[in-house]
Design an enzyme around this catalytic site. Structure first.
Site, PDB file in Angstrom:
ATOM      1  N   SER A  55      -0.819   2.164   9.197  1.00  0.00           N
ATOM      2  CA  SER A  55      -0.001   1.205   8.431  1.00  0.00           C
ATOM      3  C   SER A  55      -0.548   1.069   7.017  1.00  0.00           C
ATOM      4  CB  SER A  55      -0.013  -0.166   9.114  1.00  0.00           C
ATOM      5  OG  SER A  55       0.475  -0.038  10.427  1.00  0.00           O
ATOM      6  N   ARG A  56      -1.831   1.351   6.826  1.00  0.00           N
ATOM      7  CA  ARG A  56      -2.449   1.197   5.500  1.00  0.00           C
ATOM      8  C   ARG A  56      -2.154   2.376   4.573  1.00  0.00           C
ATOM      9  NH1 ARG A  56      -6.746  -1.633   8.620  1.00  0.00           N
ATOM     10  NH2 ARG A  56      -6.878  -3.736   7.760  1.00  0.00           N
ATOM     11  N   GLN A 112      -9.743 -10.780  12.362  1.00  0.00           N
ATOM     12  CA  GLN A 112     -10.379  -9.456  12.304  1.00  0.00           C
ATOM     13  C   GLN A 112     -10.478  -8.926  10.877  1.00  0.00           C
ATOM     14  OE1 GLN A 112      -7.125  -7.676  14.883  1.00  0.00           O
ATOM     15  NE2 GLN A 112      -7.532  -5.885  13.624  1.00  0.00           N
ATOM     16  N   LEU A 114      -1.605   8.924  10.909  1.00  0.00           N
ATOM     17  CA  LEU A 114      -0.689   7.834  10.553  1.00  0.00           C
ATOM     18  C   LEU A 114      -1.438   6.508  10.615  1.00  0.00           C
ATOM     19  CD1 LEU A 114       2.705   8.649  12.307  1.00  0.00           C
ATOM     20  CD2 LEU A 114       1.795   9.434  10.131  1.00  0.00           C
ATOM     21  N   LYS A 164      -6.883   6.861  17.080  1.00  0.00           N
ATOM     22  CA  LYS A 164      -7.295   6.829  15.672  1.00  0.00           C
ATOM     23  C   LYS A 164      -8.341   5.741  15.465  1.00  0.00           C
ATOM     24  CE  LYS A 164      -5.992   5.795  11.091  1.00  0.00           C
ATOM     25  NZ  LYS A 164      -6.488   4.410  11.184  1.00  0.00           N
ATOM     26  N   ASP A 165      -8.135   4.582  16.087  1.00  0.00           N
ATOM     27  CA  ASP A 165      -9.135   3.501  16.038  1.00  0.00           C
ATOM     28  C   ASP A 165     -10.006   3.655  17.282  1.00  0.00           C
ATOM     29  OD1 ASP A 165      -8.138   2.102  13.640  1.00  0.00           O
ATOM     30  OD2 ASP A 165      -6.362   1.814  14.869  1.00  0.00           O
ATOM     31  N   HIS A 214       2.658   4.091  16.517  1.00  0.00           N
ATOM     32  CA  HIS A 214       2.969   2.968  17.405  1.00  0.00           C
ATOM     33  C   HIS A 214       4.113   3.340  18.360  1.00  0.00           C
ATOM     34  CE1 HIS A 214       1.504   0.634  13.730  1.00  0.00           C
ATOM     35  NE2 HIS A 214       0.644   0.296  14.668  1.00  0.00           N
ATOM     36  N   VAL A 256      -1.528  10.362  16.118  1.00  0.00           N
ATOM     37  CA  VAL A 256      -0.336  11.047  15.577  1.00  0.00           C
ATOM     38  C   VAL A 256      -0.593  11.302  14.098  1.00  0.00           C
ATOM     39  CG1 VAL A 256       2.152  10.888  15.191  1.00  0.00           C
ATOM     40  CG2 VAL A 256       1.142   9.889  17.248  1.00  0.00           C
TER      41      VAL A 256
END
Ligand code: PAF
Length: 289
Positions: free
Chosen positions: A191-192, A66, A189, A154-155, A42, A181
């Site tokens: 958050s999960r 979501q 990387l 990543k997404d 982020h 990243v």
């Protein structure tokens, strides 16, 4: 150098006032949409906005629409004070952190659905997910009216969906995709990642490794893609991944599965490790993130 604490705004009206003031000052604005639990991925997006000379607005909103009924909405990490401190430390300008009621007031009835791009990959495994993402991102783009909005690759499916949505709805914000990243062992990387036990974290490092090797084998034409993808699934199962939702090579733009590299393609994986669902993707051209 750390800046002053950025304001935290919780209502659309207050956000509009601040953005209008910035516009009068002639500022350019960059939006970084997040669900919080900020990590270096982020912060890289924030730095991109700052490097483009924009005032950086981070949105922090764990978007309930979501998440599926059996997903991790309740458990999703929420750590606003730490997020604000990290954002301030690198010179971010404004935190947009609405409540659920501000975002979805009583009577809310409008949804944005992007067809085609959501048919495959995570679409069938997370019904309603991309509609929730497209709806909240459309709202964020309209609320902040940024010049550019930054999303991690990543997404990648999310990035494609958001890009299509902004284009189709004539939302003038430029959508910028930023390379993933990774940790030093290659894990993307997320958050999960905090859900992973120490043992799972070790096994998780196999994911980028299997992906890199599979992409290299596809590039070298070592075997038909179907066989390479089955071999990748077997390797992931052997180190504890499962269920594996997909290991797939898809067109980088349309996201349709492909069997040759006539056009730019990417390797996509979604697989569970314990209670954590990991997703990742890499371009096939270079076999690197
Ligand atoms: O990628 C995310 O964190 C979320 O899906 C997003 C784009 C902030 C929408 O809630």
């Amino acid at each position: 150098m750390p800046t002053a604490h950025p304001p935290i705004v919780r209502t659309v009206a207050a956000l509009r006032d601040l953005i209008a003031q910035w516009r009068r000052d002639g500022a350019r604005i960059g939006l970084i949409p997040t669900m919080g639990a900020l990590h270096e991925g982020h912060l890289t997006l924030v730095r991109c906005a700052l490097a483009a000379g924009e005032r950086a607005v981070v949105s922090i909103f764990v978007n309930p629409t979501q998440f599926g009924p059996n997903e991790d909405f309740g458990a999703y990490p929420r750590r606003e004070a730490a997020d604000v401190a990290k954002f301030a430390e690198i010179g971010g300008h404004l935190v947009w952190a609405p409540t659920v009621d501000e975002m979805y007031p009583t009577g809310f009835a409008t949804h944005v659905a992007v067809s085609g791009l959501t048919d495959g990959l995570c679409g069938p495994f997370r019904p309603g997910h991309f509609q929730g993402v497209a709806t909240v991102v459309a709202k964020l783009l309209l609320q902040v009216q940024a010049d550019q909005a930054y999303f991690g690759q990543k997404d990648y499916q999310q990035l494609q969906v958001v890009t299509r949505m902004a284009r189709d709805l004539d939302i003038p914000t430029g959508i910028v995709g930023v390379p993933t990243v990774r940790e030093t062992d290659g894990l993307a990387l997320s958050s999960r990642n905090v859900y992973l036990s120490a043992e799972e974290r070790q096994a998780a490092a196999q994911l980028p490794r299997v992906m890199r090797e599979t992409a290299a084998a596809a590039l070298a034409g070592e075997a038909p893609f179907a066989r390479l993808l089955e071999a990748a699934k077997a390797r992931l199962s052997a180190v504890g991944f499962g269920p594996i939702d997909y290991v797939s090579i898809n067109d980088a733009e349309t996201l349709v599965p492909v069997e040759s590299l006539a056009r730019p393609a990417r390797l996509f994986v979604a697989a569970r490790l314990g209670r954590t669902r990991l997703i990742d993707n890499i371009p096939i051209e270079t076999a690197a993130a």
